[in-house]
Design a protein around this motif. Structure first.
Motif, mmCIF file in Angstrom:
data_model
loop_
_atom_site.group_PDB
_atom_site.id
_atom_site.type_symbol
_atom_site.label_atom_id
_atom_site.label_comp_id
_atom_site.label_asym_id
_atom_site.label_seq_id
_atom_site.Cartn_x
_atom_site.Cartn_y
_atom_site.Cartn_z
ATOM 1 N N SER A 104 37.286 43.897 31.390
ATOM 2 C CA SER A 104 37.563 45.135 32.130
ATOM 3 C C SER A 104 38.745 44.955 33.095
ATOM 4 N N LEU A 105 39.245 43.710 33.231
ATOM 5 C CA LEU A 105 40.384 43.471 34.127
ATOM 6 C C LEU A 105 41.722 43.405 33.399
ATOM 7 N N ILE A 106 41.686 43.536 32.069
ATOM 8 C CA ILE A 106 42.933 43.411 31.295
ATOM 9 C C ILE A 106 43.938 44.473 31.722
ATOM 10 N N ASP A 107 43.462 45.714 31.917
ATOM 11 C CA ASP A 107 44.402 46.799 32.227
ATOM 12 C C ASP A 107 45.037 46.672 33.606
ATOM 13 N N VAL A 108 44.502 45.769 34.454
ATOM 14 C CA VAL A 108 45.144 45.567 35.756
ATOM 15 C C VAL A 108 45.777 44.174 35.863
ATOM 16 N N ASN A 109 45.924 43.513 34.679
ATOM 17 C CA ASN A 109 46.667 42.255 34.609
ATOM 18 C C ASN A 109 46.088 41.152 35.494
ATOM 19 N N LEU A 110 44.757 41.099 35.581
ATOM 20 C CA LEU A 110 44.139 39.952 36.259
ATOM 21 C C LEU A 110 43.675 38.946 35.206
ATOM 22 N N LEU A 207 34.695 35.008 51.017
ATOM 23 C CA LEU A 207 34.391 35.748 49.790
ATOM 24 C C LEU A 207 35.616 35.821 48.874
ATOM 25 N N ARG A 208 35.431 35.420 47.609
ATOM 26 C CA ARG A 208 36.501 35.488 46.607
ATOM 27 C C ARG A 208 35.876 35.912 45.281
ATOM 28 N N TYR A 209 35.985 37.175 44.913
ATOM 29 C CA TYR A 209 35.342 37.681 43.693
ATOM 30 C C TYR A 209 36.312 38.593 42.975
ATOM 31 N N SER A 210 36.727 38.196 41.762
ATOM 32 C CA SER A 210 37.705 39.031 41.051
ATOM 33 C C SER A 210 37.037 39.981 40.067
ATOM 34 N N GLY A 211 35.831 39.601 39.576
ATOM 35 C CA GLY A 211 35.175 40.405 38.537
ATOM 36 C C GLY A 211 35.365 39.796 37.166
ATOM 37 N N SER A 212 35.988 38.622 37.106
ATOM 38 C CA SER A 212 36.119 37.889 35.844
ATOM 39 C C SER A 212 35.374 36.566 36.041
ATOM 40 N N PHE A 213 34.221 36.459 35.392
ATOM 41 C CA PHE A 213 33.357 35.282 35.564
ATOM 42 C C PHE A 213 34.141 33.994 35.339
ATOM 43 N N VAL A 214 34.880 33.938 34.223
ATOM 44 C CA VAL A 214 35.576 32.704 33.863
ATOM 45 C C VAL A 214 36.615 32.345 34.926
ATOM 46 N N ALA A 215 37.341 33.330 35.443
ATOM 47 C CA ALA A 215 38.365 33.053 36.455
ATOM 48 C C ALA A 215 37.713 32.695 37.789
ATOM 49 N N ASP A 216 36.652 33.397 38.137
ATOM 50 C CA ASP A 216 35.983 33.106 39.409
ATOM 51 C C ASP A 216 35.357 31.711 39.401
ATOM 52 N N VAL A 217 34.755 31.328 38.265
ATOM 53 C CA VAL A 217 34.149 29.989 38.195
ATOM 54 C C VAL A 217 35.243 28.915 38.165
ATOM 55 N N HIS A 218 36.353 29.223 37.520
ATOM 56 C CA HIS A 218 37.481 28.277 37.498
ATOM 57 C C HIS A 218 37.916 27.974 38.936
ATOM 58 N N GLN A 219 37.965 29.007 39.766
ATOM 59 C CA GLN A 219 38.351 28.798 41.167
ATOM 60 C C GLN A 219 37.326 27.917 41.896
#
Ligand code: FDP
Length: 300
Positions: A104-110, A207-219
């Motif tokens: 769901s974050l593809i359209d905002v380039n995250l 707090l650091r939450y982007s809404g992309s599990f894989v990216a958030d866990v990577h951080q």
């Protein structure tokens, strides 16, 4: 050192190496899909074909590739309702795939990513039995994070212009850190989870939450802290999928010195009953995972 040389140097099983190399090569293809999808003006892509949603498209790329190479026996993906079994496979491996997590974050380039877990056989197995897990993260750079076997560490690679991955960091270990990434609506939190989050906030977690599990866990893996998508009111099992999201990322986190839990016990020790099973997720440093498990036990 490229990923092929890395696998060779680490005496990785030949069949497993072939599979990991095949999967790493799909990174470039999937990445190219982001560019093509920007050209979407109607419902057709630049080749005149019906434009598919990118996660379904990535799913097809991976499944068709695995079917033609016959490198695995079982394929389960987040986009498919049933396990696919390959005729006359070269290997008995089972593979679980989230083709594009955070779509769901593809359209905002995250940043979004492809998550993969590999089992020696059937995919309805405990996460602790995984023989390899990896994710490809499509951010400003395209990176691949990999673990093979038990006790062999977690390693980061970065993709070059030719789509080849090169080692950038060997033996990644989760550091102590004060970041928290909390999913779900605060108004629906269960009481033990409220205590947990209050504790983190008192301790000064950012707090650091982007809404992309894989990216958030990577951080979290690289900076420390905890990601959580808990169970909540009327959805006690939360949102995330055990097979495709929690277990492969949990395997990587565990091999990097962290942990994953459903709030009560080590997630990797649980045998899933169905491929679409969902679960509350707490993943990150051991300290934070012990804390939520303590609150859960206290509530009994
Ligand atoms: P998405 O729906 O965009 O595919 O499980 C999928 C997931 O994203 C995770 O990547 C992410 O952590 C979570 O859902 C986001 O859910 P919320 O929108 O409820 O925060």
């Amino acid at each position: 050192m490229n990923i092929e040389e890395f696998l060779l140097r680490n005496n990785t099983d030949e069949k497993l190496s072939e599979l990991i190399l095949f999967l790493s090569k799909q990174g470039k293809t999937i990445k190219s899909g982001f560019l093509n999808s920007q050209n979407k003006t109607e419902t057709k892509n630049v080749y005149g074909e019906e434009q598919m949603e990118l996660d379904k498209w990535a799913d097809e790329i991976l499944i068709n590739g695995l079917k033609s190479t016959r490198l695995v026996r079982y394929i389960a993906t987040e986009e498919q309702s049933d396990i696919i079994e390959i005729d006359n496979p070269k290997n008995q491996f089972g593979i679980v795939i989230d083709p594009l997590d955070g779509s769901s974050l593809i359209d905002v380039n995250l940043a979004v990513g492809t998550i993969i877990g590999i089992y020696p056989g059937h995919v309805l197995d405990r996460g602790e039995n995984m023989i390899a897990a990896m994710y490809i993260l499509y951010g400003p750079l395209t990176t691949l994070t990999l673990t093979i076997g038990k006790g062999n560490g977690v390693h980061d690679f970065v993709m070059n212009d030719d789509g080849e991955f090169f080692l950038t960091k060997e033996n990644v270990e989760i550091p102590d850190g004060k970041i928290y990434a909390p999913g779900a609506l605060k108004k629906d939190y269960l009481s033990e989870h409220v205590k947990f989050i209050d504790n983190l906030e008192r301790e000064g977690y950012k707090l650091r939450y982007s809404g992309s599990f894989v990216a958030d866990v990577h951080q979290i893996l690289h900076k420390g802290g905890v990601f959580t998508y808990p169970g909540f009111v009327k959805k006690e099992n939360g949102k995330l999928r055990m097979l495709f999201e929690a277990n492969p990322m949990g395997k990587i986190m565990t091999e990097a010195g962290g942990a994953i839990s459903n709030g009560w016990i080590d997630m990797l020790s649980i045998r899933p009953h169905a491929i679409d099973e969902i679960t509350p997720v707490y993943i990150g440093g051991k300290k934070e995972i012990n804390l939520i498990q303590m609150y859960m036990r206290e509530s009994q």
